[in-house]
Design a protein around this motif. Structure first.
Motif, mmCIF file in Angstrom:
data_model
loop_
_atom_site.group_PDB
_atom_site.id
_atom_site.type_symbol
_atom_site.label_atom_id
_atom_site.label_comp_id
_atom_site.label_asym_id
_atom_site.label_seq_id
_atom_site.Cartn_x
_atom_site.Cartn_y
_atom_site.Cartn_z
ATOM 1 N N THR A 1 0.844 -1.202 0.000
ATOM 2 C CA THR A 1 0.000 0.000 0.000
ATOM 3 C C THR A 1 0.875 1.247 0.000
ATOM 4 N N CYS A 2 1.921 1.232 0.824
ATOM 5 C CA CYS A 2 2.859 2.355 0.869
ATOM 6 C C CYS A 2 3.450 2.589 -0.519
ATOM 7 N N CYS A 3 3.953 1.554 -1.140
ATOM 8 C CA CYS A 3 4.581 1.694 -2.454
ATOM 9 C C CYS A 3 3.591 2.199 -3.504
ATOM 10 N N ALA A 4 2.358 1.721 -3.447
ATOM 11 C CA ALA A 4 1.334 2.171 -4.390
ATOM 12 C C ALA A 4 1.031 3.660 -4.193
ATOM 13 N N LYS A 5 0.917 4.072 -2.942
ATOM 14 C CA LYS A 5 0.634 5.483 -2.649
ATOM 15 C C LYS A 5 1.812 6.365 -3.033
ATOM 16 N N LEU A 6 3.024 5.881 -2.787
ATOM 17 C CA LEU A 6 4.219 6.644 -3.143
ATOM 18 C C LEU A 6 4.291 6.829 -4.660
ATOM 19 N N LYS A 7 3.978 5.779 -5.398
ATOM 20 C CA LYS A 7 3.973 5.870 -6.858
ATOM 21 C C LYS A 7 2.905 6.856 -7.326
ATOM 22 N N GLU A 8 1.739 6.793 -6.703
ATOM 23 C CA GLU A 8 0.629 7.688 -7.045
ATOM 24 C C GLU A 8 0.990 9.151 -6.764
ATOM 25 N N GLN A 9 1.667 9.396 -5.650
ATOM 26 C CA GLN A 9 2.002 10.759 -5.227
ATOM 27 C C GLN A 9 3.333 11.252 -5.793
ATOM 28 N N ARG A 10 3.997 10.447 -6.583
ATOM 29 C CA ARG A 10 5.316 10.806 -7.119
ATOM 30 C C ARG A 10 5.340 12.184 -7.788
ATOM 31 N N PRO A 11 4.336 12.559 -8.602
ATOM 32 C CA PRO A 11 4.374 13.892 -9.223
ATOM 33 C C PRO A 11 4.334 15.036 -8.197
ATOM 34 N N CYS A 12 3.974 14.731 -6.975
ATOM 35 C CA CYS A 12 3.821 15.757 -5.940
ATOM 36 C C CYS A 12 5.045 15.890 -5.032
ATOM 37 N N LEU A 13 5.981 14.963 -5.115
ATOM 38 C CA LEU A 13 7.078 14.916 -4.145
ATOM 39 C C LEU A 13 7.920 16.180 -4.133
ATOM 40 N N CYS A 14 8.189 16.779 -5.288
ATOM 41 C CA CYS A 14 8.970 18.020 -5.305
ATOM 42 C C CYS A 14 8.208 19.146 -4.603
ATOM 43 N N TYR B 1 6.160 18.724 -2.123
ATOM 44 C CA TYR B 1 6.298 18.434 -0.695
ATOM 45 C C TYR B 1 7.685 18.819 -0.187
ATOM 46 N N MET B 2 8.693 18.610 -1.023
ATOM 47 C CA MET B 2 10.065 18.932 -0.618
ATOM 48 C C MET B 2 10.265 20.437 -0.433
ATOM 49 N N ARG B 3 9.493 21.235 -1.142
ATOM 50 C CA ARG B 3 9.590 22.691 -1.005
ATOM 51 C C ARG B 3 8.846 23.208 0.217
ATOM 52 N N ASN B 4 8.001 22.376 0.793
ATOM 53 C CA ASN B 4 7.238 22.772 1.976
ATOM 54 C C ASN B 4 8.114 22.579 3.214
ATOM 55 N N PRO B 5 8.451 23.670 3.925
ATOM 56 C CA PRO B 5 9.339 23.544 5.083
ATOM 57 C C PRO B 5 8.812 22.600 6.165
ATOM 58 N N ASN B 6 7.520 22.428 6.246
ATOM 59 C CA ASN B 6 6.946 21.538 7.252
ATOM 60 C C ASN B 6 7.052 20.066 6.876
ATOM 61 N N LEU B 7 7.205 19.785 5.600
ATOM 62 C CA LEU B 7 7.242 18.395 5.131
ATOM 63 C C LEU B 7 8.627 17.941 4.702
ATOM 64 N N GLN B 8 9.483 18.876 4.306
ATOM 65 C CA GLN B 8 10.746 18.490 3.686
ATOM 66 C C GLN B 8 11.645 17.653 4.570
ATOM 67 N N LYS B 9 11.598 17.836 5.880
ATOM 68 C CA LYS B 9 12.477 17.019 6.728
ATOM 69 C C LYS B 9 12.083 15.543 6.687
ATOM 70 N N PHE B 10 10.820 15.253 6.402
ATOM 71 C CA PHE B 10 10.382 13.862 6.284
ATOM 72 C C PHE B 10 10.673 13.322 4.884
ATOM 73 N N ILE B 11 10.402 14.134 3.868
ATOM 74 C CA ILE B 11 10.592 13.713 2.485
ATOM 75 C C ILE B 11 12.077 13.560 2.164
ATOM 76 N N LYS B 12 12.911 14.422 2.756
ATOM 77 C CA LYS B 12 14.357 14.375 2.491
ATOM 78 C C LYS B 12 15.114 13.456 3.445
ATOM 79 N N SER B 13 14.426 12.781 4.332
ATOM 80 C CA SER B 13 15.090 11.944 5.329
ATOM 81 C C SER B 13 15.680 10.685 4.689
ATOM 82 N N SER B 14 16.643 10.108 5.391
ATOM 83 C CA SER B 14 17.249 8.863 4.892
ATOM 84 C C SER B 14 16.201 7.751 4.858
ATOM 85 N N GLY B 15 15.245 7.775 5.788
ATOM 86 C CA GLY B 15 14.176 6.776 5.794
ATOM 87 C C GLY B 15 13.312 6.865 4.545
ATOM 88 N N ALA B 16 13.007 8.097 4.110
ATOM 89 C CA ALA B 16 12.197 8.279 2.899
ATOM 90 C C ALA B 16 12.962 7.797 1.674
#
Length: 96
Positions: free
Chosen positions: A52-65, A67-82
């Motif tokens: 489910t995670c992989c499917a959602k990540l693929k679906e949201q892929r066009p949005c990731l940049c 999210y990365m520009r959002n200061p509230n989200l970028q620490k999660f999106i840019k994390s080593s875990g992500a």
């Protein structure tokens, strides 16, 4: 409070505060970072991402940049875990 739960709560609060929902023209994907909530445990721990995670990540892929520009989200999106989750799901990590 469990660290994972605290992180998930922080993400939800940041998303609500940011009000970061927008339409992306390509494929009319509804950019909503809450759609990535199935990935939260895999991002914050060493667990393997679910299908489910992989499917959602693929679906949201066009949005990731976005999210990365959002200061509230970028620490999660840019994390080593992500980055680990993207790699496990065989989804190229965005270069924004």
């Amino acid at each position: 409070m469990n660290t994972k739960i605290a992180i998930i709560c922080c993400v939800v609060i940041f998303v609500v505060i940011a009000g970061d929902q927008a339409e992306v023209a390509r494929g009319a994907v509804s950019c909503n970072p809450l759609q990535l909530s199935p990935c939260a445990s895999a991002i914050t721990s060493s667990s393997k991402p679910s299908a489910t995670c992989c499917a959602k990540l693929k679906e949201q892929r066009p949005c990731l940049c976005q999210y990365m520009r959002n200061p509230n989200l970028q620490k999660f999106i840019k994390s080593s875990g992500a980055k680990k989750v993207a790699s496990s799901c065989r989804i190229p990590y965005p270069k924004c």
